[in-house]
Write a protein that holds these residues in place. Structure first.
Motif, PDB file in Angstrom:
ATOM      1  N   HIS A   1       0.841  -1.204   0.000  1.00 28.80           N
ATOM      2  CA  HIS A   1       0.000   0.000   0.000  1.00 28.80           C
ATOM      3  C   HIS A   1       0.876   1.254   0.000  1.00 28.80           C
ATOM      4  CE1 HIS A   1      -3.597  -2.443   0.725  1.00 28.80           C
ATOM      5  NE2 HIS A   1      -2.753  -3.205   1.405  1.00 28.80           N
TER       6      HIS A   1
ATOM      7  N   SER B   1      -3.969   3.860  -2.217  1.00 27.02           N
ATOM      8  CA  SER B   1      -3.942   3.067  -0.992  1.00 27.02           C
ATOM      9  C   SER B   1      -2.615   3.304  -0.284  1.00 27.02           C
ATOM     10  CB  SER B   1      -4.123   1.581  -1.305  1.00 27.02           C
ATOM     11  OG  SER B   1      -4.184   0.843  -0.098  1.00 27.02           O
ATOM     12  N   CYS B   2      -2.668   4.107   0.767  1.00 27.86           N
ATOM     13  CA  CYS B   2      -1.459   4.504   1.483  1.00 27.86           C
ATOM     14  C   CYS B   2      -1.554   4.073   2.948  1.00 27.86           C
ATOM     15  CB  CYS B   2      -1.289   6.019   1.385  1.00 27.86           C
ATOM     16  SG  CYS B   2       0.201   6.625   2.196  1.00 27.86           S
ATOM     17  N   TRP B   3      -0.763   3.066   3.291  1.00 30.12           N
ATOM     18  CA  TRP B   3      -0.709   2.573   4.667  1.00 30.12           C
ATOM     19  C   TRP B   3       0.679   2.825   5.223  1.00 30.12           C
ATOM     20  CZ3 TRP B   3      -3.037  -3.041   5.045  1.00 30.12           C
ATOM     21  CH2 TRP B   3      -4.349  -3.050   4.568  1.00 30.12           C
TER      22      TRP B   3
ATOM     23  N   ASP C   1      -4.296   3.397   7.752  1.00 27.57           N
ATOM     24  CA  ASP C   1      -4.628   3.655   6.355  1.00 27.57           C
ATOM     25  C   ASP C   1      -4.892   5.155   6.251  1.00 27.57           C
ATOM     26  OD1 ASP C   1      -5.680   4.012   3.837  1.00 27.57           O
ATOM     27  OD2 ASP C   1      -7.159   2.403   4.003  1.00 27.57           O
TER      28      ASP C   1
ATOM     29  N   THR D   1      -4.901   6.967   3.461  1.00 22.31           N
ATOM     30  CA  THR D   1      -5.247   7.326   2.086  1.00 22.31           C
ATOM     31  C   THR D   1      -6.160   8.548   2.020  1.00 22.31           C
ATOM     32  OG1 THR D   1      -5.125   4.965   1.555  1.00 22.31           O
ATOM     33  CG2 THR D   1      -6.128   6.408  -0.092  1.00 22.31           C
TER      34      THR D   1
END
Length: 130
Positions: free
Chosen positions: A15, A20-22, A37, A39
């Motif tokens: 991600h 999708s940014c984790w 998360d 995002t």
């Protein structure tokens, strides 16, 4: 409160984009590593999305702590919690060793300052006696 889902480093590492940014933030001193998360927060982050994307998909705890985020930022972070970070024994041992090494380096820096102050004080005392 329900049990948090556990995520592995492999899962988190997938991600790393604006879609999708984790990231993992947390350590032993603040409840342990957790997965967030972020995002939906990328566009609202005061430092811009790019700084978050630079550490996306990885353990960003040191980066987060070094910045000195405010209480409000920490409260915002809580809204994006999705799970805990599953750490295998080898990774845990590595993290603890790195933390000990960093702590030791900080300690030696403090000792250097103490020695320098003592030397300066001794020099000042010596020159005043002359």
């Amino acid at each position: 409160m329900s049990e948090l889902k556990e995520y592995t480093a492999e899962e988190v590492s997938k991600h790393t984009s604006e879609k999708s940014c984790w990231m993992v933030i947390g350590n032993d001193s603040n409840g342990g590593p957790k997965v967030y998360d972020v995002t939906k927060y990328l566009d609202d982050h005061p430092g811009g999305a790019e700084v978050m994307l630079d550490v996306a998909g990885q353990n960003a705890d040191e980066f987060f702590e070094d910045i000195g985020h405010s209480k409000e930022a920490r409260e915002e972070l809580k809204k994006h919690l999705i799970g805990s970070y599953k750490i295998d024994a080898a990774t845990l041992a590595k993290m603890k060793a790195e933390a000990e090494k960093k702590k030791a380096q900080q300690g030696s820096g403090s000792m250097l300052v103490i020695v320098l102050v003592a030397l300066i004080a001794a020099y000042v005392a010596y020159t005043k006696m002359q």
